[in-house]
Design an enzyme around this catalytic site. Structure first.
Site, short mmCIF file in Angstrom:
data_model
loop_
_atom_site.label_atom_id
_atom_site.label_comp_id
_atom_site.label_asym_id
_atom_site.label_seq_id
_atom_site.Cartn_x
_atom_site.Cartn_y
_atom_site.Cartn_z
CD GLU A 22 -8.50 8.81 3.44
OE1 GLU A 22 -7.69 8.42 4.32
OE2 GLU A 22 -9.64 9.18 3.70
N PRO A 23 -3.92 8.21 -0.79
CG PRO A 23 -3.23 8.26 -3.03
CD PRO A 23 -4.46 8.28 -2.17
N GLY A 24 -0.77 9.35 0.35
CA GLY A 24 0.02 10.55 0.64
C GLY A 24 1.46 10.31 0.21
N GLY A 77 -1.49 4.52 2.78
CA GLY A 77 -0.59 3.59 3.46
C GLY A 77 0.32 2.76 2.61
NE ARG A 91 9.46 10.10 6.50
CZ ARG A 91 10.18 9.03 6.16
NH1 ARG A 91 11.39 9.18 5.66
NH2 ARG A 91 9.68 7.83 6.29
CB CYS A 110 22.13 21.04 21.31
SG CYS A 110 22.98 22.50 20.79
CD GLU A 111 17.14 17.63 21.31
OE1 GLU A 111 17.16 16.49 21.83
OE2 GLU A 111 16.58 18.61 21.81
CE1 TYR A 122 2.44 12.09 6.34
CE2 TYR A 122 3.46 10.49 4.88
CZ TYR A 122 2.34 11.03 5.45
OH TYR A 122 1.11 10.53 5.12
CE1 TYR A 176 6.57 8.80 12.38
CE2 TYR A 176 7.59 10.03 10.58
CZ TYR A 176 6.54 9.83 11.45
OH TYR A 176 5.46 10.66 11.38
C1 LIG Z 1 -1.72 9.86 6.97
C2 LIG Z 1 -3.00 9.38 6.43
C3 LIG Z 1 -3.10 8.96 5.11
C4 LIG Z 1 -1.91 8.87 4.17
O1 LIG Z 1 -1.03 7.87 4.50
P1 LIG Z 1 0.19 7.53 3.50
O2 LIG Z 1 0.92 6.45 4.18
O3 LIG Z 1 0.99 8.77 3.36
O4 LIG Z 1 -0.40 7.10 2.21
C5 LIG Z 1 -4.34 8.60 4.63
N1 LIG Z 1 -5.44 8.65 5.43
C6 LIG Z 1 -5.38 9.03 6.71
C7 LIG Z 1 -6.61 9.08 7.53
C8 LIG Z 1 -4.16 9.41 7.26
O5 LIG Z 1 -4.09 9.78 8.54
#
Ligand SMILES: *Cc1c(COP(=O)(O)O)cnc(C)c1O
Length: 422
Positions: free
Chosen positions: A275-277, A239, A314, A345-346, A374, A318
């Site tokens: 859990e960084p994404g 997050g 995105r 066409c949106e 994403y 969002y």
């Molecule tokens: C999407 C998600 C993440 C990653 O979130 P980021 O904002 O990309 O860091 C981590 N844990 C869970 C459970 C998620 O659904």
């Protein structure tokens, strides 16, 4: 910091010119930078130095096998949300013991595959799911390691579509139910409680909501320890936000995030999972596209580009902001105000509204920045637009890491039933 920079007037990914990639692979095309992925991972890992931490990359952000393998070599684990992601992570060489399974709707197939692989833990989100995991683990003669995703009911103050930690969201177990759930885990024979998990949202630009939520978790874990539950891991979710807008105030650094975590959780005798994404992948990729037409309606000026919302959803989904820069550097002042739009066409197929930019012409290449997370992973084939190519750069080399789907391949996914055969 990323490795997409101008050199002698041309935009490069590391030591490869984006113009060259566009000429050889075509557009639109996603281009990723190995060095940027590595840098983001290492900066994040360093922020947790001295703490017993496992970084489980949230691979829904970008699950390309080349990305996963790059991160696996750095030592990353994975946060997976489907059996597809589980298999991708294993295929990239991420050990099962570094994989956690998240998601509100885990199916029997996903539970079986995860137990078979021997993953680190299941982050459960409902009592029904707990009961099913217990039954399946029993059938397989196993004991499933469980972490309960708690919903701390805090406002992450982010976009409503990526806020997950409020009591009205579908995620996690309501705070007042957590005691009962852990008691239930204790009573079931084929599950064991190993952790507490939370994830309050994405693209957070302030540490305060994290701090409030993590503090609540510390109180919870102390209570669980007192009740005799052997809680060993705290999974803090992902997050942490990234800078999307050039010149705007940057979100908190990984370093200050790590320091806050150490302060809040430091004296609990638990290991930490993060859990960084987005933080790892977001600024490690760009989307390169070509301006197809310039168009002026009564009051509006448009640049129509060959990428569309199916390639990068995105902005439509969002209201996300992506910086858009020309591949051929233009040092003049931004002189026009335009909408960058795709061909679909949106009305929502818009990448940027009223964006000030230097003038472009049909045939010019542009790069949409911060398109590593994403982005490709959310793409679709809407309007029968094939999935676009993805390229990974490493120093002066590049490779196509997902080839552009052909229209023939797309059509071949369908079958016409016998009764329609001519
Ligand atoms: C999407 C998600 C993440 C990653 O979130 P980021 O904002 O990309 O860091 C981590 N844990 C869970 C459970 C998620 O659904």
């Amino acid at each position: 910091m990323d490795h997409f920079q101008y050199r002698n007037g041309k935009l490069f990914a590391e030591d490869v010119s984006l113009e060259q990639i566009a000429a050889e692979v075509g557009t639109p095309v996603y281009v990723y930078s190995t060095a940027t992925f590595q840098r983001h991972y290492r900066v994040f890992a360093k922020a947790f130095e001295g703490l017993d931490t496992l970084i489980c990359y949230a691979m829904k952000a970008n699950s390309n096998q080349a990305v996963l393998t790059t991160l696996a070599l750095e030592g990353a684990g994975a946060d997976v949300v489907s059996v597809g992601e589980l298999k991708r992570a294993l295929a990239a060489g991420i050990p099962a013991q570094k994989i956690v399974l998240s998601g509100v709707g885990k199916t029997r197939q996903e539970i079986v595959a995860s137990l078979k692989a021997g993953i680190k833990q299941f982050n459960i989100e409902s009592e029904a799911e707990l009961e099913l995991i217990n039954i399946i683990a029993g059938e397989m003669g196993l004991i499933a390691p469980i972490s309960v995703r708690v919903n701390p009911d805090v406002d992450a103050k982010t976009h409503e579509k990526i806020s997950t930690g409020k009591s009205e969201n579908k995620f996690g177990i309501p705070w007042h139910r957590t005691g009962d759930i852990y008691a239930r885990i204790g009573a079931l024979p084929h599950v064991t409680a190993v952790g507490v998990d939370l994830h309050i949202g994405s693209q957070l630009t302030d540490l305060e909501p994290f701090k409030i939520a993590f503090s609540k978790v510390v109180t919870l874990v102390k209570a669980l320890h007192a009740d005799g539950h052997d809680i060993r891991h705290i999974d803090l979710g992902g997050g942490l936000g990234i800078p999307y807008v050039a010149g705007a105030e940057a979100p908190p650094s990984p370093g200050s995030y790590g320091k806050m975590v150490a302060n809040v959780l430091g004296d609990l005798d638990c290991s930490i999972i993060v859990e960084p994404g987005r933080l790892i992948a977001g600024n490690a990729g760009v989307l390169v596209s070509e301006v197809i037409y310039e168009k002026t309606n009564d009051s509006k000026h448009f640049y129509i580009i060959d990428a569309a919302m199916n390639d990068l959803v995105r902005p439509a989904m969002y209201d996300a902001h992506h910086e858009i820069i020309p591949v051929e550097e233009n040092t003049a002042e931004a002189s026009v105000t335009v909408d960058f739009v795709g061909p679909i066409c949106e009305s929502s197929d818009v990448f940027a509204k009223n964006r000030k930019t230097t003038a472009l012409a049909a045939g010019d290449l542009i790069a949409l920045k911060s398109a590593g997370a994403y982005s490709a992973s959310m793409s679709s084939t809407y309007n029968s637009r094939p999935l676009i190519a993805e390229v990974m750069v490493n120093g002066d080399q590049y490779a196509v890491v997902r080839k552009r789907q052909t229209i023939e391949e797309l059509i071949a996914l369908d079958t016409v039933p016998n009764w329609l055969s001519r």
